[in-house]
Design a protein around this motif. Sequence first.
Motif, PDB file in Angstrom:
ATOM      1  N   ARG A  84      38.290  35.103  29.443  1.00  0.00           N
ATOM      2  CA  ARG A  84      37.684  35.695  30.640  1.00  0.00           C
ATOM      3  C   ARG A  84      38.711  36.506  31.400  1.00  0.00           C
ATOM      4  NH1 ARG A  84      34.904  30.561  32.271  1.00  0.00           N
ATOM      5  NH2 ARG A  84      36.665  30.439  33.681  1.00  0.00           N
ATOM      6  N   GLY A  85      39.920  35.966  31.556  1.00  0.00           N
ATOM      7  CA  GLY A  85      40.986  36.708  32.229  1.00  0.00           C
ATOM      8  C   GLY A  85      41.364  37.963  31.469  1.00  0.00           C
ATOM      9  N   GLY A  86      41.290  37.898  30.147  1.00  0.00           N
ATOM     10  CA  GLY A  86      41.639  39.044  29.304  1.00  0.00           C
ATOM     11  C   GLY A  86      40.638  40.173  29.356  1.00  0.00           C
ATOM     12  N   THR A  87      39.431  39.900  29.841  1.00  0.00           N
ATOM     13  CA  THR A  87      38.445  40.971  29.975  1.00  0.00           C
ATOM     14  C   THR A  87      38.558  41.672  31.323  1.00  0.00           C
ATOM     15  OG1 THR A  87      36.763  39.460  30.816  1.00  0.00           O
ATOM     16  CG2 THR A  87      36.796  39.844  28.424  1.00  0.00           C
ATOM     17  N   ALA A  88      39.505  41.246  32.143  1.00  0.00           N
ATOM     18  CA  ALA A  88      39.756  41.882  33.435  1.00  0.00           C
ATOM     19  C   ALA A  88      41.254  42.164  33.563  1.00  0.00           C
ATOM     20  CB  ALA A  88      39.259  41.003  34.570  1.00  0.00           C
ATOM     21  N   THR A  89      41.817  42.785  32.544  1.00  0.00           N
ATOM     22  CA  THR A  89      43.266  42.980  32.516  1.00  0.00           C
ATOM     23  C   THR A  89      43.763  43.965  33.567  1.00  0.00           C
ATOM     24  OG1 THR A  89      42.981  44.600  30.747  1.00  0.00           O
ATOM     25  CG2 THR A  89      43.568  42.347  30.101  1.00  0.00           C
ATOM     26  N   LEU A  90      42.973  44.963  33.907  1.00  0.00           N
ATOM     27  CA  LEU A  90      43.387  45.887  34.960  1.00  0.00           C
ATOM     28  C   LEU A  90      43.507  45.141  36.280  1.00  0.00           C
ATOM     29  CD1 LEU A  90      44.078  48.732  35.920  1.00  0.00           C
ATOM     30  CD2 LEU A  90      41.622  49.132  36.248  1.00  0.00           C
ATOM     31  N   THR A  91      42.553  44.294  36.573  1.00  0.00           N
ATOM     32  CA  THR A  91      42.602  43.479  37.782  1.00  0.00           C
ATOM     33  C   THR A  91      43.827  42.568  37.765  1.00  0.00           C
ATOM     34  OG1 THR A  91      40.216  43.553  38.074  1.00  0.00           O
ATOM     35  CG2 THR A  91      41.373  41.694  39.090  1.00  0.00           C
ATOM     36  N   PHE A 134      42.914  34.216  38.769  1.00  0.00           N
ATOM     37  CA  PHE A 134      42.023  34.967  39.655  1.00  0.00           C
ATOM     38  C   PHE A 134      41.019  35.780  38.846  1.00  0.00           C
ATOM     39  CE2 PHE A 134      41.236  39.141  41.635  1.00  0.00           C
ATOM     40  CZ  PHE A 134      40.423  38.721  42.687  1.00  0.00           C
ATOM     41  N   ALA A 135      41.517  36.506  37.844  1.00  0.00           N
ATOM     42  CA  ALA A 135      40.625  37.329  37.015  1.00  0.00           C
ATOM     43  C   ALA A 135      39.601  36.464  36.280  1.00  0.00           C
ATOM     44  CB  ALA A 135      41.441  38.153  36.020  1.00  0.00           C
ATOM     45  N   SER A 136      40.035  35.315  35.783  1.00  0.00           N
ATOM     46  CA  SER A 136      39.133  34.425  35.054  1.00  0.00           C
ATOM     47  C   SER A 136      38.059  33.844  35.977  1.00  0.00           C
ATOM     48  CB  SER A 136      39.920  33.302  34.387  1.00  0.00           C
ATOM     49  OG  SER A 136      39.066  32.485  33.630  1.00  0.00           O
ATOM     50  N   LEU A 137      38.466  33.413  37.159  1.00  0.00           N
ATOM     51  CA  LEU A 137      37.492  32.885  38.113  1.00  0.00           C
ATOM     52  C   LEU A 137      36.498  33.969  38.534  1.00  0.00           C
ATOM     53  CD1 LEU A 137      39.740  30.614  40.345  1.00  0.00           C
ATOM     54  CD2 LEU A 137      37.936  29.901  38.756  1.00  0.00           C
ATOM     55  N   TRP A 138      36.995  35.159  38.752  1.00  0.00           N
ATOM     56  CA  TRP A 138      36.114  36.273  39.109  1.00  0.00           C
ATOM     57  C   TRP A 138      35.096  36.516  37.996  1.00  0.00           C
ATOM     58  CZ3 TRP A 138      35.998  39.340  43.545  1.00  0.00           C
ATOM     59  CH2 TRP A 138      35.143  40.438  43.472  1.00  0.00           C
ATOM     60  N   SER A 140      33.988  34.514  35.836  1.00  0.00           N
ATOM     61  CA  SER A 140      33.023  33.438  35.667  1.00  0.00           C
ATOM     62  C   SER A 140      31.785  33.666  36.533  1.00  0.00           C
ATOM     63  CB  SER A 140      33.650  32.076  35.981  1.00  0.00           C
ATOM     64  OG  SER A 140      33.945  31.962  37.352  1.00  0.00           O
ATOM     65  N   ARG A 141      31.907  34.510  37.566  1.00  0.00           N
ATOM     66  CA  ARG A 141      30.773  34.799  38.453  1.00  0.00           C
ATOM     67  C   ARG A 141      30.209  36.202  38.288  1.00  0.00           C
ATOM     68  NH1 ARG A 141      30.319  32.366  44.145  1.00  0.00           N
ATOM     69  NH2 ARG A 141      28.413  33.479  43.679  1.00  0.00           N
ATOM     70  N   PHE A 142      31.064  37.146  37.851  1.00  0.00           N
ATOM     71  CA  PHE A 142      30.645  38.540  37.765  1.00  0.00           C
ATOM     72  C   PHE A 142      30.858  39.081  36.359  1.00  0.00           C
ATOM     73  CE2 PHE A 142      32.083  37.779  42.120  1.00  0.00           C
ATOM     74  CZ  PHE A 142      30.940  38.109  42.836  1.00  0.00           C
ATOM     75  N   GLU A 143      30.131  40.173  36.055  1.00  0.00           N
ATOM     76  CA  GLU A 143      30.188  40.758  34.715  1.00  0.00           C
ATOM     77  C   GLU A 143      31.542  41.407  34.415  1.00  0.00           C
ATOM     78  OE1 GLU A 143      27.845  44.132  32.060  1.00  0.00           O
ATOM     79  OE2 GLU A 143      26.986  43.468  33.952  1.00  0.00           O
ATOM     80  N   ARG A 144      32.135  42.036  35.432  1.00  0.00           N
ATOM     81  CA  ARG A 144      33.420  42.730  35.265  1.00  0.00           C
ATOM     82  C   ARG A 144      34.357  42.364  36.408  1.00  0.00           C
ATOM     83  NH1 ARG A 144      29.664  46.537  33.718  1.00  0.00           N
ATOM     84  NH2 ARG A 144      29.960  47.346  31.628  1.00  0.00           N
ATOM     85  N   GLY A 145      35.652  42.589  36.181  1.00  0.00           N
ATOM     86  CA  GLY A 145      36.626  42.402  37.242  1.00  0.00           C
ATOM     87  C   GLY A 145      36.455  43.460  38.317  1.00  0.00           C
ATOM     88  N   PRO A 146      36.961  43.208  39.534  1.00  0.00           N
ATOM     89  CA  PRO A 146      36.757  44.166  40.621  1.00  0.00           C
ATOM     90  C   PRO A 146      37.371  45.545  40.348  1.00  0.00           C
ATOM     91  CG  PRO A 146      38.257  42.410  41.286  1.00  0.00           C
ATOM     92  CD  PRO A 146      37.698  42.035  39.961  1.00  0.00           C
ATOM     93  N   MET A 147      38.543  45.601  39.777  1.00  0.00           N
ATOM     94  CA  MET A 147      39.162  46.896  39.476  1.00  0.00           C
ATOM     95  C   MET A 147      38.466  47.596  38.312  1.00  0.00           C
ATOM     96  SD  MET A 147      41.397  47.437  41.717  1.00  0.00           S
ATOM     97  CE  MET A 147      40.555  46.492  42.951  1.00  0.00           C
ATOM     98  N   GLU A 148      37.944  46.806  37.385  1.00  0.00           N
ATOM     99  CA  GLU A 148      37.192  47.385  36.268  1.00  0.00           C
ATOM    100  C   GLU A 148      35.904  48.026  36.772  1.00  0.00           C
ATOM    101  OE1 GLU A 148      40.189  44.821  34.575  1.00  0.00           O
ATOM    102  OE2 GLU A 148      38.772  44.476  36.183  1.00  0.00           O
ATOM    103  N   VAL A 149      35.297  47.409  37.774  1.00  0.00           N
ATOM    104  CA  VAL A 149      34.085  47.979  38.376  1.00  0.00           C
ATOM    105  C   VAL A 149      34.413  49.310  39.043  1.00  0.00           C
ATOM    106  CG1 VAL A 149      32.376  47.667  40.225  1.00  0.00           C
ATOM    107  CG2 VAL A 149      32.906  45.781  38.681  1.00  0.00           C
ATOM    108  N   LEU A 150      35.509  49.344  39.823  1.00  0.00           N
ATOM    109  CA  LEU A 150      35.904  50.588  40.483  1.00  0.00           C
ATOM    110  C   LEU A 150      36.247  51.676  39.474  1.00  0.00           C
ATOM    111  CD1 LEU A 150      38.127  49.262  43.408  1.00  0.00           C
ATOM    112  CD2 LEU A 150      35.820  50.227  43.545  1.00  0.00           C
ATOM    113  N   LEU A 151      36.973  51.312  38.423  1.00  0.00           N
ATOM    114  CA  LEU A 151      37.318  52.294  37.397  1.00  0.00           C
ATOM    115  C   LEU A 151      36.070  52.829  36.710  1.00  0.00           C
ATOM    116  CD1 LEU A 151      39.445  53.808  35.731  1.00  0.00           C
ATOM    117  CD2 LEU A 151      39.495  51.825  34.194  1.00  0.00           C
TER     118      LEU A 151
END
Length: 160
Positions: A84-91, A134-138, A140-151
Motif C-alpha cells: 500500500r505504501g509502495g503505491t503512493a511513492t510520490l507521497t 503515512f502513505a500506507s494508512l492513507w 487503506s482509506r483512499f484509492e490514491r495517495g494525496p500527491m498522486e491525486v494532485l499529480l
Amino acid sequence: MRRCAAARSPIWRRSRRIFLPVGLVGSAAGAWVLGQASVMIDPEMLIGMVLITLFGPFASAGYIGLIARWAEAPPSATKTFLARGGTATLTAYLTQSLIFSLIFNAYGLGLFGSLGVAACTAIAFLVALVSIGFASLWRSRFERGPMEVLLRRWTYLGTR
C-alpha cells in the motif's frame, strides 16, 4: 495464489548469493576508506566514493534478489503494509523530503553536520517508516495517495 516464475529465475539466486556479498563488502570497504578522510577534499574521500559507486549496483542487485525471494512468500500484514505504501511513492518521497528538511535545515532543527553516522542512519530509518506508514494508512482509506491525486489532476488538466 499465483506465483511469478520470474521471481524464481536463476538471476535472482545469483544476485543473492554472489552480487549481494560482493556489493556489501565493496561498499563497506568504500565507507571505511571514506571514514578515514580527514577533510572534505582528500584523495581518501574520492577513493571511498568511487568504491561505493562501483560496488553499489552489485548490492542493489542482491537486494532485488532478496525482494524477489520475499515476494514468493505467502501474503502477510507486512507485505500488505509495504505494498500500500509502495503505491503512493510520490507521497512518501515528498513526506521524507519535508521531514528531512525540517530536521537538518536552519529553518527547522538545524542539525546538518552535527550528528554522527549512526544517528543519521537511525533518523533515516525512522523517517522511512513514518513516510511509508503515512502513505500506507492513507491508501487503506483512499484509492490514491494525496500527491498522486494532485499529480493526476494536473496531468489531465484540460483533457477532461
